[in-house]
Design a protein around this motif. Structure first.
Motif, PDB file in Angstrom:
ATOM      1  N   TYR A  92       0.811  -1.226   0.000  1.00 25.88           N
ATOM      2  CA  TYR A  92       0.000   0.000   0.000  1.00 25.88           C
ATOM      3  C   TYR A  92       0.847   1.280   0.000  1.00 25.88           C
ATOM      4  CZ  TYR A  92      -3.277   3.511   1.752  1.00 25.88           C
ATOM      5  OH  TYR A  92      -4.020   4.646   1.921  1.00 25.88           O
ATOM      6  N   LEU A  93       1.907   1.296   0.793  1.00 25.69           N
ATOM      7  CA  LEU A  93       2.668   2.543   0.950  1.00 25.69           C
ATOM      8  C   LEU A  93       3.163   3.135  -0.376  1.00 25.69           C
ATOM      9  CD1 LEU A  93       4.738   2.021   4.230  1.00 25.69           C
ATOM     10  CD2 LEU A  93       2.890   3.639   3.843  1.00 25.69           C
ATOM     11  N   ALA A 124      -3.081   8.704  -5.842  1.00 27.53           N
ATOM     12  CA  ALA A 124      -3.372  10.140  -6.004  1.00 27.53           C
ATOM     13  C   ALA A 124      -3.434  10.491  -7.484  1.00 27.53           C
ATOM     14  CB  ALA A 124      -2.300  10.961  -5.300  1.00 27.53           C
ATOM     15  N   MET A 125      -2.545   9.877  -8.266  1.00 26.30           N
ATOM     16  CA  MET A 125      -2.570  10.103  -9.710  1.00 26.30           C
ATOM     17  C   MET A 125      -3.904   9.619 -10.293  1.00 26.30           C
ATOM     18  SD  MET A 125      -2.258   8.217 -12.721  1.00 26.30           S
ATOM     19  CE  MET A 125      -1.434   6.664 -12.358  1.00 26.30           C
ATOM     20  N   ARG A 133      -6.662   9.298  -8.614  1.00 23.59           N
ATOM     21  CA  ARG A 133      -7.698  10.203  -8.076  1.00 23.59           C
ATOM     22  C   ARG A 133      -7.894  11.415  -8.986  1.00 23.59           C
ATOM     23  NH1 ARG A 133      -5.093  13.203  -3.395  1.00 23.59           N
ATOM     24  NH2 ARG A 133      -4.090  14.155  -5.196  1.00 23.59           N
ATOM     25  N   ASP A 134      -6.772  11.931  -9.496  1.00 22.69           N
ATOM     26  CA  ASP A 134      -6.846  13.138 -10.328  1.00 22.69           C
ATOM     27  C   ASP A 134      -7.414  12.858 -11.722  1.00 22.69           C
ATOM     28  OD1 ASP A 134      -5.678  14.377  -8.221  1.00 22.69           O
ATOM     29  OD2 ASP A 134      -3.670  14.494  -9.096  1.00 22.69           O
ATOM     30  N   ARG A 135      -7.546  11.597 -12.066  1.00 25.28           N
ATOM     31  CA  ARG A 135      -7.967  11.263 -13.435  1.00 25.28           C
ATOM     32  C   ARG A 135      -9.269  10.478 -13.501  1.00 25.28           C
ATOM     33  NH1 ARG A 135      -3.287  12.109 -12.804  1.00 25.28           N
ATOM     34  NH2 ARG A 135      -2.032  13.253 -14.295  1.00 25.28           N
ATOM     35  N   LYS A 137      -9.707   8.790  -3.613  1.00 26.02           N
ATOM     36  CA  LYS A 137      -9.534   9.967  -2.752  1.00 26.02           C
ATOM     37  C   LYS A 137      -9.297   9.529  -1.300  1.00 26.02           C
ATOM     38  CE  LYS A 137     -11.857  14.359  -1.902  1.00 26.02           C
ATOM     39  NZ  LYS A 137     -13.041  15.154  -2.169  1.00 26.02           N
ATOM     40  N   ILE A 138     -10.078   8.542  -0.881  1.00 30.24           N
ATOM     41  CA  ILE A 138      -9.911   8.052   0.495  1.00 30.24           C
ATOM     42  C   ILE A 138      -8.567   7.341   0.627  1.00 30.24           C
ATOM     43  CG2 ILE A 138     -10.820   6.419   2.214  1.00 30.24           C
ATOM     44  CD1 ILE A 138     -13.639   7.057   0.970  1.00 30.24           C
ATOM     45  N   LEU A 144      -5.155   9.269   0.838  1.00 28.00           N
ATOM     46  CA  LEU A 144      -4.900   9.981   2.093  1.00 28.00           C
ATOM     47  C   LEU A 144      -4.561  11.464   1.881  1.00 28.00           C
ATOM     48  CD1 LEU A 144      -2.588   7.336   3.855  1.00 28.00           C
ATOM     49  CD2 LEU A 144      -5.022   7.630   4.217  1.00 28.00           C
ATOM     50  N   GLY A 145      -5.144  12.059   0.872  1.00 26.90           N
ATOM     51  CA  GLY A 145      -4.894  13.484   0.632  1.00 26.90           C
ATOM     52  C   GLY A 145      -3.492  13.773   0.113  1.00 26.90           C
ATOM     53  N   TRP A 146      -2.900  12.836  -0.554  1.00 26.28           N
ATOM     54  CA  TRP A 146      -1.528  12.988  -1.059  1.00 26.28           C
ATOM     55  C   TRP A 146      -1.421  14.149  -2.046  1.00 26.28           C
ATOM     56  CZ3 TRP A 146       3.183  10.791  -0.134  1.00 26.28           C
ATOM     57  CH2 TRP A 146       4.183  11.002  -1.070  1.00 26.28           C
ATOM     58  N   ARG A 147      -0.407  15.006  -1.818  1.00 30.60           N
ATOM     59  CA  ARG A 147      -0.159  16.104  -2.756  1.00 30.60           C
ATOM     60  C   ARG A 147       1.220  15.983  -3.399  1.00 30.60           C
ATOM     61  NH1 ARG A 147      -0.275  21.569  -0.618  1.00 30.60           N
ATOM     62  NH2 ARG A 147       0.494  20.760   1.370  1.00 30.60           N
ATOM     63  N   GLY A 148       2.126  15.359  -2.678  1.00 20.87           N
ATOM     64  CA  GLY A 148       3.497  15.245  -3.190  1.00 20.87           C
ATOM     65  C   GLY A 148       4.407  16.318  -2.622  1.00 20.87           C
ATOM     66  N   ILE A 168       5.839  20.907  -4.345  1.00 17.87           N
ATOM     67  CA  ILE A 168       5.175  19.620  -4.559  1.00 17.87           C
ATOM     68  C   ILE A 168       5.554  19.078  -5.938  1.00 17.87           C
ATOM     69  CG2 ILE A 168       3.280  19.867  -2.920  1.00 17.87           C
ATOM     70  CD1 ILE A 168       1.461  20.784  -5.072  1.00 17.87           C
ATOM     71  N   SER A 169       5.768  17.769  -5.969  1.00 15.23           N
ATOM     72  CA  SER A 169       6.257  17.167  -7.215  1.00 15.23           C
ATOM     73  C   SER A 169       5.723  15.749  -7.375  1.00 15.23           C
ATOM     74  CB  SER A 169       7.789  17.136  -7.211  1.00 15.23           C
ATOM     75  OG  SER A 169       8.245  16.455  -6.067  1.00 15.23           O
ATOM     76  N   THR A 205       0.305  12.016   7.941  1.00 17.70           N
ATOM     77  CA  THR A 205      -0.278  12.433   6.661  1.00 17.70           C
ATOM     78  C   THR A 205      -1.588  13.182   6.857  1.00 17.70           C
ATOM     79  OG1 THR A 205       0.727  10.527   5.603  1.00 17.70           O
ATOM     80  CG2 THR A 205      -1.012  11.598   4.370  1.00 17.70           C
ATOM     81  N   TYR A 232      -2.886  22.624  -4.385  1.00 13.98           N
ATOM     82  CA  TYR A 232      -2.585  21.462  -5.223  1.00 13.98           C
ATOM     83  C   TYR A 232      -3.020  21.734  -6.642  1.00 13.98           C
ATOM     84  CZ  TYR A 232      -2.397  16.663  -6.865  1.00 13.98           C
ATOM     85  OH  TYR A 232      -2.091  15.536  -7.575  1.00 13.98           O
ATOM     86  N   PRO A 290      -3.610  19.224 -10.245  1.00 15.01           N
ATOM     87  CA  PRO A 290      -3.486  17.859 -10.801  1.00 15.01           C
ATOM     88  C   PRO A 290      -2.306  17.700 -11.758  1.00 15.01           C
ATOM     89  CG  PRO A 290      -5.744  18.625 -10.949  1.00 15.01           C
ATOM     90  CD  PRO A 290      -4.940  19.788 -10.496  1.00 15.01           C
ATOM     91  N   SER A 321       0.771  15.558 -10.628  1.00 15.36           N
ATOM     92  CA  SER A 321       0.898  14.106 -10.862  1.00 15.36           C
ATOM     93  C   SER A 321       1.184  13.815 -12.335  1.00 15.36           C
ATOM     94  CB  SER A 321      -0.345  13.357 -10.378  1.00 15.36           C
ATOM     95  OG  SER A 321      -1.488  13.840 -11.007  1.00 15.36           O
ATOM     96  N   LEU A 331      -8.649  17.363  -0.496  1.00 18.02           N
ATOM     97  CA  LEU A 331      -8.231  16.155  -1.203  1.00 18.02           C
ATOM     98  C   LEU A 331      -8.574  14.872  -0.461  1.00 18.02           C
ATOM     99  CD1 LEU A 331      -4.738  17.247  -2.482  1.00 18.02           C
ATOM    100  CD2 LEU A 331      -6.775  16.914  -3.838  1.00 18.02           C
ATOM    101  N   TRP A 332      -8.914  15.017   0.806  1.00 22.78           N
ATOM    102  CA  TRP A 332      -9.240  13.807   1.555  1.00 22.78           C
ATOM    103  C   TRP A 332     -10.644  13.949   2.118  1.00 22.78           C
ATOM    104  CZ3 TRP A 332      -8.312  11.428   6.804  1.00 22.78           C
ATOM    105  CH2 TRP A 332      -8.230  10.034   6.704  1.00 22.78           C
ATOM    106  N   LEU A 333     -10.989  13.166   3.099  1.00 20.79           N
ATOM    107  CA  LEU A 333     -12.367  13.107   3.623  1.00 20.79           C
ATOM    108  C   LEU A 333     -12.946  14.479   3.954  1.00 20.79           C
ATOM    109  CD1 LEU A 333     -11.892  10.079   6.029  1.00 20.79           C
ATOM    110  CD2 LEU A 333     -12.996  10.049   3.813  1.00 20.79           C
TER     111      LEU A 333
END
Lengths: 479, 179
Positions: free
Chosen positions: A191-192, A199-200, A202-204, A214-215, A218-222, B39-40, B124, B134, B136, B139, B177-179
């Motif tokens: 999973y990690l 997230a990628m 999620r955006d598509r 989305k869940i 975990l709200g990943w932005r990078g 962010i990247s 996180t 953010y 898109p 990504s 982006l999350w719940l």
């Protein structure tokens, strides 16, 4: 004049011998947008054939696995071929087989990550997924083998009215702990590194898929902090999961070795089992990679002959290591002077089931040794598919030799016996193969099967550097 | 006192050098490191971007979990034989070594690995410091430099990022982006 080498009577120039770096994934970069598109298409493309397979396998799971298991529970264990003196049969054989397969993910992903083997990048996830589903299939067998599966909770340590506590000195309890630890940790380890790819996704995506990603993302932005944290966690996991992997199959080996059964009571069983597990696991990775490459859209871009080549070399090395451990165990048993052990070894090679023993040797030694030394064979995916499938047939035969064929000829000749797997057992075994394939098939359409960020990271890190007259592939460490 | 607005400068994936340069220029314009965030789509080390080192407690949380797992294993190994004595062959009841080593190892590793994950999860979902935002395109390989600076410097920000070939967005809203 270019240097020339002779192979099979044909002259090859040095230029011909060295492949074009562009043939390697890391030197054939594409924009990230395109990589993402390719991976998303892999996930979202389903054909009629896919659904037919999914339904067929689903029916296989319900009928072959749960149907046969339900039948066995309702009628009792007498429907199996387990009779005195053989109480461990094909269930335990398949249990060991699946636990062995599950070593692939950790070996390919964690060990190659620790040693920074760059060729691992596109297929770590496929291997990690094998670990999780292999363990899930394997973990069913202790339950199936229990017979009275409803008393499984006896194994869980909690104060109870029975006034009995779990015996932590029993290898069966170690098994429970080891498999639980490995299953949980390998699932998290899957999973990690998946989070940035989720997230990628999620955006598509839109709708229910978007909500699910989305869940899970975990709200990943990078952000820098997120990457730092992820790298740290993956590093901890990659190092810590390796000894866990070793412990799991060692403990499986101890299920046998701590007993007084002739042919099992061996100090080398732990490492012998581990090598066998890695051999079968890495072979299974190649088998799966070939299937993924042939069935998933764009997978041929990510999985190339170089990957089959590298894994083929590993398989050859592990096949030799397996032969070494096998011979070590065999020779000392034979030399030890115990009549029962020598009798078992003779029966393995000359008895009515000797074909299983020879099948094991042919598949695990002859086939890889005669083929995998050849680069051309290693780089031909369909040949690698056949070879690795053969190796796993050999590994199944090895476990069959160790379990029922050894148990049938113990120290008291009047108590010798022959084991024949019954339809209900064969059905359950086939059912778990259906379960594994079904889970894999469905998951291949739910999560990105290629770790896109790892592939892109690798492509950014790899460059061609001019040294003298040649352009030499080089790797930069970005972290 | 002045109002700070979060800006986002988007660089294409091949313009990493420009992204690193933009951070240096932001510093020259008086923007502090704590007000900058990058962010990247792939990880870049702090050295590559000339950024201060990030920190995390994941390692410490992992070790704490390992200690808990170890203590749990001691309770199982040494506590329960006292409560439920069960004699097996000639094995001693109250001194379950070396068999207890297996249980100790497994539970310690289980504690380490699960708590490492819990550490990642908790960190996180915890609120983060620094500018949020953010896009898109990140990504898709773009590198986004987020920073908050005074509105008065807007023109200078524009000039700087135009020179470096970035697309600048103002007043970036924090997307949920999350719940």
């Amino acid at each position: 004049m270019a240097a020339e080498t002779k192979l099979f009577g044909k002259l090859k120039t040095a230029e011909q011998e060295h492949e074009d770096p562009k043939e390697q994934l890391m030197f054939d970069p594409r924009p990230r947008e395109e990589l993402n598109r390719m991976v998303m298409e892999m996930m979202t493309t389903t054909t009629k054939k896919f659904w037919l397979w999914a339904i067929g396998l689903g029916v296989g799971v319900v009928v072959l696995l749960f149907g046969a298991w339900g039948y066995m529970i309702s009628t009792g264990m007498w429907v199996t071929g387990l009779r005195r003196p053989i109480f461990w049969g094909v269930f335990i054989v398949t249990f060991v087989f699946w636990i062995g397969i599950s070593h692939a993910g950790t070996f390919v992903s964690a060990i190659l990550r620790v040693f920074k083997a760059e060729f691992r990048r596109p297929f770590t996830r496929a291997a990690e997924l094998m670990t999780t589903f292999g363990l899930a299939a394997g973990a069913l067998y202790p339950l199936i083998h229990l017979g009275r599966v409803w008393v499984f909770y006896f194994m869980i340590p909690y104060p109870n009215a029975r006034w009995l506590w779990v015996n932590f000195r029993s290898p069966l309890v170690w098994d429970l702990l080891a498999i639980t630890t490995y299953l949980l940790s390998s699932t998290i380890y899957l999973y990690l590194p998946l989070v940035p790819d989720l997230a990628m996704a999620r955006d598509r995506t839109t709708g229910i898929r978007h909500s699910a990603y989305k869940i899970l993302a975990l709200g990943w932005r990078g952000t820098e902090a997120e990457w730092f944290r992820l790298r740290k966690a993956i590093q901890i996991f990659a190092f810590a999961i390796i000894p866990v992997m070793f412990s799991v199959h060692t403990i499986v080996a101890w299920d046998f070795a701590v007993s007084q059964v002739a042919g099992w009571h061996s100090t080398i069983f732990g490492p012998y089992f581990i090598i066998g597990a890695i051999l079968s696991g890495v072979s299974a990775v190649v088998t799966i990679l070939y299937i993924l490459r042939s069935t998933l859209k764009h997978m041929d871009y990510f999985l190339r002959p170089e990957h089959f080549d590298a894994l083929g070399k590993l398989i050859l090395v592990f096949s030799m290591a397996w032969a070494y451990f096998f011979f070590n165990d065999y020779l000392l048993g034979w030399y030890g002077g115990e009549a029962a052990v020598r009798q078992i070894l003779t029966l393995h090679a000359t008895g009515p089931a000797a074909w299983v023993w020879y099948l094991m040797l042919i598949c695990n030694m002859a086939v890889p040794w005669l083929t995998l030394w050849n680069r051309k064979i290693r780089r031909t995916p369909w040949l690698m598919f056949i070879i690795t499938l053969t190796i796993n047939v050999g590994m199944f035969a090895e476990r069959y030799t160790i379990v029922p064929l050894t148990l049938g000829h113990q120290r008291t000749p009047f108590d010798w016996g022959v084991y024949t797997p019954q339809p209900v057992e064969i059905s359950i075994v086939l059912g778990t193969f259906c379960l594994f394939t079904f889970l894999y098939l469905i998951t291949s359409r739910l999560i990105p099967m290629v770790p896109v960020w790892e592939v892109q990271e690798g492509q950014v890190a790899h460059t061609l550097r001019k040294i003298g007259k040649a352009e030499v592939p080089t790797v930069t460490e970005l972290d | 006192m002045y109002t700070k607005v979060v800006h986002m400068a988007l660089f294409k994936e091949e313009e990493l050098d420009h992204a690193a340069e933009s951070i240096t220029r932001l510093r020259l314009l008086g923007v502090q490191d704590k007000d900058i965030s990058v962010i990247s789509g792939i990880p870049f080390s702090e050295k590559i971007l000339d950024r201060p080192m990030s920190w995390t407690n994941v390692g410490r949380i992992g070790i704490a979990g390992a200690v808990l797992g170890f203590i749990a294993s001691l309770l199982f190994n040494f506590g329960t034989p006292f409560l439920y004595p069960l004699r097996v062959a000639d094995m001693p009841i109250f001194f379950p070594i070396p068999t207890s080593i297996v249980v100790t190892f497994e539970l310690t590793m289980l504690g380490l690995l699960i708590s490492t994950f819990i550490g990642v999860f908790v960190e996180t979902i915890s609120p983060s410091f620094g500018p949020n935002g953010y896009h898109p395109k990140v990504s898709d390989g773009h590198i986004a430099v987020l920073f908050s600076g005074p509105i008065l410097l807007d023109q200078q920000f524009h000039t700087t990022f135009e020179e470096l070939g970035a697309t600048l967005e103002h007043d970036v809203e924090e997307e949920k982006l999350w719940l």
